[in-house]
Design an enzyme around this catalytic site. Structure first.
Site, mmCIF file in Angstrom:
data_model
loop_
_atom_site.group_PDB
_atom_site.id
_atom_site.type_symbol
_atom_site.label_atom_id
_atom_site.label_comp_id
_atom_site.label_asym_id
_atom_site.label_seq_id
_atom_site.Cartn_x
_atom_site.Cartn_y
_atom_site.Cartn_z
ATOM 1 N N ASP A 10 0.889 -1.173 0.000
ATOM 2 C CA ASP A 10 0.000 0.000 0.000
ATOM 3 C C ASP A 10 0.921 1.215 0.000
ATOM 4 O O ASP A 10 1.030 1.925 0.971
ATOM 5 C CB ASP A 10 -0.953 0.000 1.198
ATOM 6 N N HIS A 241 9.852 -0.826 9.052
ATOM 7 C CA HIS A 241 8.851 -1.895 9.149
ATOM 8 C C HIS A 241 8.854 -2.791 7.916
ATOM 9 O O HIS A 241 9.151 -3.982 7.990
ATOM 10 C CB HIS A 241 7.451 -1.287 9.314
#
Length: 314
Positions: A10, A241
């Site tokens: 995303d 991340h």
């Protein structure tokens, strides 16, 4: 032989870092990039992905647009605080010259996995909706997937979207619950380990010294990201991340995992989206996820920098 991977993204800022890491990794063969909602709308994620691949001189990698909303819920707000209005820290890239392929993300996942049985690792760094839709449409792909490496969850640490839930799982808890119960071999790269990885302002200064279009772009978007982190109390830098999920495929020894039975809370209450790992010696159900609990953060960050930023001269 290079590891065949599909990236499901995303594309916000750390997704962009993960895509660059994967594209530049000699150990990986990126079959395609699928897009979903999360940090931004799926259409924006697709645009950002196409723009980024062009910037990285990797426009030959196909992009497939995926889910625009969760399986059963309303779409949550974009993560503007951390990723800006456009998902890339409000840094502008030229409009993409390429376009997403007509095939949907779920259809591409199915066809690629069937074309390369037992060879494809699916790396998800957004919601799990595309993977859930693919399994729903073609459950026969489950035993054909080599592994799913999921950046998501917070089994032993607080969440980042809510006090107990991590953003990617929280984006579509039902999709995550479905994938976790599907029988796929899953490695969960969650906040338990990603918050221990750190990109610092010293790294950004080095990128700026390189003074290339790629290095300036990454320095600019990560500067925005770090400022957002500072506003919520993390002043030393920002966590890597999504890149760590890619790193765990490149070199599985970066992380240490423990098999657990993990469930996702889909109650809609205060613990909605929480990843609950049964850590008891005799769990109530067999393990379904390998949960990463330790990371060799220094070695990973060094590898990430060497493999991505040494190529910023491109």
């Amino acid at each position: 032989m290079r590891e065949k991977v599909i990236l499901d993204v995303d594309t916000g800022i750390d997704d962009a870092l993960a895509i660059s890491y994967a594209v530049h990794a000699t150990e990986l063969d990126v079959l395609g990039v699928t897009t979903t909602f999360g940090n931004i709308a799926v259409e924006e994620a697709t645009r950002n992905t196409l723009q980024l691949l062009e910037l990285l001189d990797a426009a030959h990698i196909p992009v497939f647009q995926g889910a625009a909303k969760p399986l059963f819920r309303e779409l949550k707000e974009k993560a503007k605080l951390f990723h800006g209005e456009n998902g890339l820290g409000n840094v502008q890239l030229p409009p993409p010259r390429t376009a997403a392929r007509p095939e949907s993300a779920a259809d591409f996942l199915i066809s690629a996995i069937k074309a390369h049985p037992h060879e494809v690792t699916v790396v998800t760094v957004g919601s799990l909706t595309n993977l859930a839709l693919a399994i729903m449409a073609a459950p026969e792909i489950v035993p054909l997937v080599k592994r799913a490496v999921v950046m998501g969850g917070a089994v032993t640490v607080p969440g980042n979207r809510t006090p107990v839930a991590e953003a990617n799982i929280c984006a579509d808890p039902e999709a995550a619950a479905y994938v976790f119960q599907s029988g796929l071999p899953i490695t969960l790269v969650g906040l338990d380990v990603t918050m221990q990885t750190l990109l610092t302002r010293d790294h950004l200064q080095e990128w700026r010294r390189r003074d290339t279009p790629v290095s300036r772009f990454f320095a600019d978007i990560c500067s925005f990201y770090m400022e957002a982190y500072a506003r919520v109390g993390h002043v030393r830098g920002c966590a890597l991340h999504d890149p760590l999920a890619v790193g765990a495929v490149i070199d599985p020894t970066f992380v240490t995992s423990v098999p657990m039975h993990v469930q996702v809370d889909t109650s809609g209450g205060l613990s909605d989206g929480r990843t609950i790992g049964d850590r008891r010696p005799q769990p109530a159900a067999p393990p379904n996820v390998d949960v990463c609990l330790e990371v060799d953060a220094g070695r990973f960050v060094e590898h990430f920098l060497q493999n991505v930023m040494s190529r910023c001269d491109g």
